[in-house]
Design a protein around this motif. Sequence first.
Motif, PDB file in Angstrom:
ATOM      1  N   LEU A 158       0.719  -1.312  -0.141  1.00 23.98           N
ATOM      2  CA  LEU A 158      -0.063   0.062   0.049  1.00 23.98           C
ATOM      3  C   LEU A 158       0.810   1.244  -0.028  1.00 23.98           C
ATOM      4  CD1 LEU A 158      -3.057  -1.203   2.544  1.00 23.98           C
ATOM      5  CD2 LEU A 158      -3.125  -0.404   0.255  1.00 23.98           C
ATOM      6  N   ASP A 159       0.194   2.257  -1.012  1.00 22.44           N
ATOM      7  CA  ASP A 159       1.171   3.437  -0.826  1.00 22.44           C
ATOM      8  C   ASP A 159      -0.032   4.507  -0.967  1.00 22.44           C
ATOM      9  OD1 ASP A 159       2.927   5.582  -0.998  1.00 22.44           O
ATOM     10  OD2 ASP A 159       4.241   4.625  -2.640  1.00 22.44           O
ATOM     11  N   VAL A 160       0.354   5.791  -1.190  1.00 22.03           N
ATOM     12  CA  VAL A 160      -0.677   6.998  -1.321  1.00 22.03           C
ATOM     13  C   VAL A 160      -0.254   7.541  -2.583  1.00 22.03           C
ATOM     14  CG1 VAL A 160      -1.639   8.904  -0.335  1.00 22.03           C
ATOM     15  CG2 VAL A 160      -1.127   7.148   1.251  1.00 22.03           C
ATOM     16  N   THR A 161      -1.578   8.009  -3.318  1.00 23.65           N
ATOM     17  CA  THR A 161      -1.158   8.601  -4.637  1.00 23.65           C
ATOM     18  C   THR A 161      -2.148   9.842  -4.576  1.00 23.65           C
ATOM     19  OG1 THR A 161      -0.783   8.287  -7.058  1.00 23.65           O
ATOM     20  CG2 THR A 161      -2.771   7.411  -6.137  1.00 23.65           C
ATOM     21  N   ASN A 162      -1.897  10.722  -5.627  1.00 25.84           N
ATOM     22  CA  ASN A 162      -2.642  11.824  -5.654  1.00 25.84           C
ATOM     23  C   ASN A 162      -3.738  11.481  -7.055  1.00 25.84           C
ATOM     24  OD1 ASN A 162      -3.809  14.696  -6.983  1.00 25.84           O
ATOM     25  ND2 ASN A 162      -3.414  14.890  -4.803  1.00 25.84           N
ATOM     26  N   TYR A 163      -4.856  11.504  -7.044  1.00 26.78           N
ATOM     27  CA  TYR A 163      -5.957  11.168  -8.338  1.00 26.78           C
ATOM     28  C   TYR A 163      -6.958  12.331  -8.124  1.00 26.78           C
ATOM     29  CZ  TYR A 163      -9.172   9.046 -11.346  1.00 26.78           C
ATOM     30  OH  TYR A 163     -10.075   8.793 -12.225  1.00 26.78           O
ATOM     31  N   LYS A 164      -7.194  13.201  -9.213  1.00 33.09           N
ATOM     32  CA  LYS A 164      -8.013  14.372  -9.391  1.00 33.09           C
ATOM     33  C   LYS A 164      -7.808  15.080  -8.054  1.00 33.09           C
ATOM     34  CE  LYS A 164     -11.273  11.800 -12.235  1.00 33.09           C
ATOM     35  NZ  LYS A 164     -12.732  11.520 -12.525  1.00 33.09           N
ATOM     36  N   GLY A 165      -6.714  15.404  -7.656  1.00 33.61           N
ATOM     37  CA  GLY A 165      -6.667  16.189  -6.403  1.00 33.61           C
ATOM     38  C   GLY A 165      -6.824  15.734  -4.867  1.00 33.61           C
ATOM     39  N   TYR A 166      -7.260  14.354  -5.195  1.00 36.56           N
ATOM     40  CA  TYR A 166      -7.300  13.584  -3.738  1.00 36.56           C
ATOM     41  C   TYR A 166      -6.130  12.525  -3.385  1.00 36.56           C
ATOM     42  CZ  TYR A 166     -11.994  15.903  -4.297  1.00 36.56           C
ATOM     43  OH  TYR A 166     -12.736  16.964  -4.518  1.00 36.56           O
ATOM     44  N   ASN A 167      -5.831  12.652  -2.374  1.00 36.73           N
ATOM     45  CA  ASN A 167      -5.076  11.474  -1.938  1.00 36.73           C
ATOM     46  C   ASN A 167      -5.635  10.181  -1.513  1.00 36.73           C
ATOM     47  OD1 ASN A 167      -2.761  13.055  -1.663  1.00 36.73           O
ATOM     48  ND2 ASN A 167      -3.245  13.829   0.242  1.00 36.73           N
ATOM     49  N   LEU A 168      -5.349   9.082  -2.447  1.00 35.69           N
ATOM     50  CA  LEU A 168      -6.196   7.715  -2.300  1.00 35.69           C
ATOM     51  C   LEU A 168      -4.904   6.897  -2.045  1.00 35.69           C
ATOM     52  CD1 LEU A 168      -8.304   8.021  -5.261  1.00 35.69           C
ATOM     53  CD2 LEU A 168      -8.925   8.323  -3.165  1.00 35.69           C
ATOM     54  N   PRO A 169      -5.575   5.585  -1.612  1.00 35.67           N
ATOM     55  CA  PRO A 169      -4.473   4.376  -1.301  1.00 35.67           C
ATOM     56  C   PRO A 169      -4.351   3.747  -2.532  1.00 35.67           C
ATOM     57  CG  PRO A 169      -6.708   3.637  -0.586  1.00 35.67           C
ATOM     58  CD  PRO A 169      -6.711   5.424  -0.795  1.00 35.67           C
ATOM     59  N   VAL A 170      -3.019   3.477  -2.785  1.00 34.30           N
ATOM     60  CA  VAL A 170      -2.802   2.658  -4.175  1.00 34.30           C
ATOM     61  C   VAL A 170      -2.023   1.400  -3.836  1.00 34.30           C
ATOM     62  CG1 VAL A 170      -0.840   4.259  -4.476  1.00 34.30           C
ATOM     63  CG2 VAL A 170      -1.778   3.075  -6.452  1.00 34.30           C
ATOM     64  N   ILE A 171      -2.266   0.466  -4.706  1.00 33.43           N
ATOM     65  CA  ILE A 171      -1.850  -0.969  -4.394  1.00 33.43           C
ATOM     66  C   ILE A 171      -0.354  -0.925  -5.396  1.00 33.43           C
ATOM     67  CG2 ILE A 171      -1.647  -3.305  -4.010  1.00 33.43           C
ATOM     68  CD1 ILE A 171      -4.560  -2.992  -3.473  1.00 33.43           C
TER      69      ILE A 171
END
Length: 296
Positions: A259-272
Motif C-alpha cells: 500500500l502507498d498513497v497517490t494523488n488522483y483528481k486532487g485527492y489522496n487515495l490508497p494505491v496498491i
Amino acid sequence: MSFHLQHVIKAILLGFFALFFMKLHYTGEITKYINPKYDVMSKITACIFIMLFLIQLFRIRQRHHVCSSNCNHDHGNNQFTLKRVIGYSIIIFPIITGFTLNPATLNSTIAANKGSFLPQQYSEEFSLFEHADSLTEKEDIDIYTAEDIALPNNNYLTEDEYGKQLQLLQGADIIEVTDSMYGPYNEELNDNPQKYIGRKIKVTGFVYKEEGFHTNQFVLSRFMIVHCIADASILGFLIESEEAILYEEDTWLEIEGVLDVTNYKGYNLPVIQATNWQVIDEPAEPYVYPVLTFIQ
C-alpha cells in the motif's frame, strides 16, 4: 363441462414462472438478481406461483350456464382479441428471456456508467453509502448493525467476529480483503490512507480502467449490492504496475502488493503497488454485500 383455452394459457404461463424461480434457486443464479437476504421472499414467490398454477388447472374445465341467444354475457373465452394478444406478449417476454438468456454479471461497462470509483467523500457521482443512508431512513435499519434481528443474509457476523476482522486490518502481516469485509476495509483504507503506507495487501476483483487513467493504472473492482442489481455500486482499489497494460477490462485477478498513497483528481487515495499477479476465474459469487452484525 367446457374447455377454456384462455385458462389453459394462463396455467401454462403460471407453470413456467414457477419453473423459472425453481431453476434460479436450484442453480444458485438467484444471487445474480437479488441480495441473498431476500432469498426466502423469492422462495415464497415461487410457492405462490405453484399454488396459482394448481388453482388454474382446476379452472381449465368448469361448468357454466347456458343463456339465451340475446343474453349479454361474454362467451369469448376462446377468442384472441388484440388486447389479449398484447397482454400475453408482455407476460411471455420475461419468461422467454429468463430461460434463453444467461444472467450477466455486472462488468466494467456498467462500472463506467455508474461513475467514478471514488468513495463518497471524493465524488458526488458515486456513493455506496447514499444507498445505505436511504435504506436506514426508509426502514430504520442500520445495515452494519442489526442488533434486534438476525437478517437472512449470507454476510452477517456477530459483533465479536466483526471486531476481530477489524483487528486483522490493523495488525495482520498481510491485509486480506475478503468478500465479507470488502466494504468496511475499503472504507477504512480510503478514509485513512496514510496510516497503512507500507502494509502488504491481498485482494481480488475485475479490471476496470476509468477514463483518464495512465497505462500503468486500473481499479481492481467489485460491485456492492445492497438490495438488488439495480442499486449496485462499484468499489475498488487503485492498482499501479507496468504490467497493467497487459490486462483487459473484466479480467479477474488476485493481486498482492504494498500500500502507498497517490494523488488522483486532487485527492489522496490508497494505491496498491502490485508485486504478484494471478489471473483467476470469475468467482461463483462475484458480488459483495454490506456486513450485518448482531449480538450473539
